[in-house]
Design an enzyme around this catalytic site. Structure first.
Site, mmCIF file in Angstrom:
data_model
loop_
_atom_site.group_PDB
_atom_site.id
_atom_site.type_symbol
_atom_site.label_atom_id
_atom_site.label_comp_id
_atom_site.label_asym_id
_atom_site.label_seq_id
_atom_site.Cartn_x
_atom_site.Cartn_y
_atom_site.Cartn_z
ATOM 1 N N GLY A 10 -38.507 -18.574 -37.021
ATOM 2 C CA GLY A 10 -38.739 -19.138 -38.350
ATOM 3 C C GLY A 10 -37.445 -19.311 -39.117
ATOM 4 O O GLY A 10 -36.637 -18.395 -39.222
ATOM 5 N N GLY A 12 -37.231 -20.193 -42.414
ATOM 6 C CA GLY A 12 -37.493 -20.173 -43.856
ATOM 7 C C GLY A 12 -36.494 -19.252 -44.556
ATOM 8 O O GLY A 12 -35.438 -18.936 -44.013
ATOM 9 N N PHE A 13 -36.841 -18.819 -45.759
ATOM 10 C CA PHE A 13 -35.921 -17.969 -46.518
ATOM 11 C C PHE A 13 -35.545 -16.700 -45.763
ATOM 12 O O PHE A 13 -34.375 -16.331 -45.696
ATOM 13 C CB PHE A 13 -36.537 -17.593 -47.872
ATOM 14 C CG PHE A 13 -36.446 -18.681 -48.890
ATOM 15 C CD1 PHE A 13 -35.207 -19.100 -49.349
ATOM 16 C CD2 PHE A 13 -37.577 -19.297 -49.392
ATOM 17 C CE1 PHE A 13 -35.096 -20.109 -50.290
ATOM 18 C CE2 PHE A 13 -37.485 -20.305 -50.339
ATOM 19 C CZ PHE A 13 -36.241 -20.708 -50.784
ATOM 20 N N GLU A 170 -47.105 -25.759 -61.997
ATOM 21 C CA GLU A 170 -46.049 -26.770 -61.928
ATOM 22 C C GLU A 170 -46.618 -28.154 -61.631
ATOM 23 O O GLU A 170 -46.223 -29.155 -62.246
ATOM 24 C CB GLU A 170 -45.015 -26.377 -60.861
ATOM 25 C CG GLU A 170 -44.073 -25.282 -61.352
ATOM 26 C CD GLU A 170 -43.408 -24.496 -60.227
ATOM 27 O OE1 GLU A 170 -42.567 -23.639 -60.531
ATOM 28 O OE2 GLU A 170 -43.747 -24.715 -59.043
ATOM 29 N N ASP A 299 -43.268 -13.811 -45.852
ATOM 30 C CA ASP A 299 -44.694 -13.910 -46.174
ATOM 31 C C ASP A 299 -45.610 -13.359 -45.092
ATOM 32 O O ASP A 299 -46.783 -13.081 -45.347
ATOM 33 C CB ASP A 299 -45.079 -15.380 -46.419
ATOM 34 C CG ASP A 299 -44.534 -15.895 -47.741
ATOM 35 O OD1 ASP A 299 -43.885 -15.108 -48.453
ATOM 36 O OD2 ASP A 299 -44.766 -17.077 -48.058
ATOM 37 N N ALA A 315 -39.863 -15.935 -52.640
ATOM 38 C CA ALA A 315 -38.585 -16.202 -51.965
ATOM 39 C C ALA A 315 -37.608 -15.022 -52.054
ATOM 40 O O ALA A 315 -37.016 -14.646 -51.037
ATOM 41 C CB ALA A 315 -37.957 -17.470 -52.528
#
Lengths: 423, 423
Positions: A10, A12-13, A170, A299, A315
């Site tokens: 992964g 991601g962050f 948002e 996550d 994050a």
């Protein structure tokens, strides 16, 4: 001394930050495996969906983020299985052995057992989902403009957001602003400012991870933009025609899902204990029970802070976890330390969410801020955390441009099919 | 006095320029019908395919281009039929009557009767096609990196461009530069600079609309980038495995079609005479025989210049034709002129094509230029003709950035499917 083989699943962050810490480490040979070729800055994904930014503004190729370091290997592949006993990862492109494994595959949407809702209510986790939502929102106005049936027009101009977390808030604010500013002058049959935006939240307030007064401010800010906020309401069905909320049916062509989250199913193959959302339960060093060489971060991990509270799927948590684990691996593969691992400690620097132009909420410890200053803080933090100077620069310019002109630079409806014949 | 109803089919160069001339004219009520929501600056589409620009950098919503003018109406719809006797256009969204009709629906690719080739060799006319080509080119390198089969690796790293016009030349140069600069450092198993780029041209030179010495320069410039230029060769078959050229088979995973062009089939419904490519034959006022109120402009029109030579399918031709027709309509609907129409005259200002960094060809009348200056001229002209300050500014910055860093800002491989479940 031999290299330790580290596999990171992964980009991601969590994954990319672990990789950065391990970059250039002479004791580790690192493979980053992701099924996409890019690291995505998810906090700004809603702006891609709202035609404010381009996908590439918030994405960077994983390869080029890591190419400077000889010990980094990037593999575009989907992880299919993990064999913790043989210490290997099975991908759709062969197997990889590891000495250390960092599983950082994140989460996707959960429709609480109603997977058929997805067709009518896409979630927002990936670029294709963002462009699909963009297409739907822009097409809804176009369809309203074309029809003479007033019920159909109302349905086209009704937008329902399910979920009152940051993404739902948002999106709701952005759709309302798009209708009132960007699109105001563009249509002849319809008045875009008559668009109805409805935010449905199951709990008794939105942005529930923020202090209560900030939730209240956010609700009022949304309402001042014309958004209808429905609290304590649960969606019981979603169809092509709209959303059922108990006895109440809202006719709506565009529904966006910003509610449930479900961990990546790859977690199962670890054989470790999992919680109800499919997150893998990890120890205080973020490894799984019985396998100190297997870490789960971001996550996908169910981790607790020092007080025993579950860490949220944010994050900053993922970033800090990725770094923590990578530092552990660096130290251990250097052979410097055989001491017990110091537990992971999450440093909560605060949080921020935006509602629209000059409207945001910010909280750090006991410090709270709303309005223009919080909004500037939001802008600043997001620019700061974006990857690479180019993305920062282009996002900054896009925002400056939009702020002055009220325009949105990426208002494209792009067909799904590329072939001539199908047009 | 009543308004004249003007319908413009197509928001490309011809249609949008006609619309601009008619903007604000009090005697005309104008409807622009396009099946997409944006005007596309096609000359830079190859840069979207080559990950240098974002789709939105070269596209503008038709609505916002025209929204300032009360007499302009934009309709997102696909034209299905034209009834010249009843003077109406049938779309998938109802009918529209007209007093004047401007048909500017352009052209798409033609595979010379081999439509099954499209699957393996996409053309480059639309944004989805550009992003599909981007995906294929980037994925080809990823697949080469993943395989240990050397034949497969060679196939993955072979790129065939069919057609030696500006698009084929620009794509060939860009792929070669991407392999040698942008991707050079990114891979571990493969050496991206070993990529083979082959340009296949049926005629005896590339860029045949340019003077012969410029074709020669272009061929040498491509070869200096490592591109193999095959002249006088015809593709006889394209499959998933590669390209057949007579007895010669080139194993290639990525093939791009930049050869034949076929006019939009809507032209047929006009009942006018057509040429072999399906273009509608128009008179010297660009109207069709027997219907002075129906004009065909741009790539769909088969028009001749003063010397009787067929006008090429170029942006400047389309722009001038659109403007000419709109001015005719303006004058006639004002009732000022019943005099015979002055014929359309194409003013050939010259042409320009680029091969890569500091390599381009430019010709205007007897003036010819190659190299860095021609390349700067190419940059300048394309920035100048782009629509809107925002696009100009962002394209300029993207180019400046790429020039300095050799990077390409939009290197995203985006999956086609947006749903969770299919991942």
């Amino acid at each position: 001394m031999t290299h330790k083989k580290v596999v990171i699943l992964g980009g991601g962050f969590a994954g990319i930050n672990a990789a950065k810490v391990l970059s250039g480490d002479r004791n580790c040979q690192v493979t980053v495996i992701d099924r996409g070729n890019h690291h995505l800055f998810q906090p700004l994904l809603y702006q891609v969906a709202m035609a404010g930014l381009n996908p590439s503004d918030i994405a960077s190729p994983i390869r080029s983020m890591l190419h400077r370091y000889d010990n980094m290997f990037t593999l575009l592949a989907a992880a299919k299985d993990i064999d913790v006993d043989r210490r290997l990862v099975v991908t759709d492109f062969g197997e990889r052995e590891y000495d250390y494994l960092i599983v950082a595959c994140g989460a996707s949407h959960d429709y609480f057992g109603n997977d058929r809702w997805e067709e009518f209510a896409p979630g927002l986790k990936t670029i294709p989902q963002a462009t699909e939502i963009r297409r739907r929102v822009l097409m809804a106005f176009e369809s309203a403009e074309r029809t003479y049936d007033l019920d159909e027009q109302t349905k086209c101009m009704t937008f329902v957001l399910v979920g009152g977390g940051p993404t739902g808030v948002e999106l709701a604010g952005a759709i309302a602003e798009m209708a009132h500013n960007t699109l105001k002058q563009d249509f002849r049959t319809i008045d875009a400012t008559h668009a109805k935006v409805i935010l449905v939240q199951g709990g008794d307030r939105i942005l529930k991870q923020f202090p209560e007064p900030l939730s209240k401010y956010s609700k009022e800010a949304l309402e001042s933009l014309g958004v209808q906020v429905r609290l304590g309401d649960r969606v019981t069905d979603i169809t092509a025609d709209g959303v059922q909320i108990g006895d109440d049916f809202i006719a709506a062509r565009t529904v966006i899902w910003a509610a449930g989250v479900k961990a990546n199913p790859i977690g199962k193959s670890l054989g470790a204990e999992m919680d109800r959302a499919g997150q893998v339960i990890v120890g205080n060093d973020l490894s799984i029970a019985g396998h100190p060489e297997v870490f789960v971060v971001g996550d996908l991990a169910s981790a607790k802070d020092q007080e025993g509270n579950a860490l949220p799927g944010l994050a900053p948590v993922a970033i800090q976890q990725g770094r923590y684990v990578a530092k552990l691996i660096r130290r251990e593969s250097a052979g410097k330390s055989t001491a017990p691992r110091a537990p992971f400690r999450y440093r909560d620097k605060g949080q921020v969410a935006t509602i629209g132009r000059r409207r945001a909420v910010m909280q750090s410890g006991r410090f709270r801020l709303t309005g223009s200053l919080a909004w500037l803080g939001w802008l600043f933090i997001h620019i700061l955390y974006l990857n690479g100077f180019r993305n920062r620069f282009f996002v900054f310019l896009s925002w400056a441009w939009s702020y002055v002109t009220f325009a949105r630079g990426a208002r494209l409806i792009v067909p799904k099919q590329w072939k001539n014949r199908s047009e």
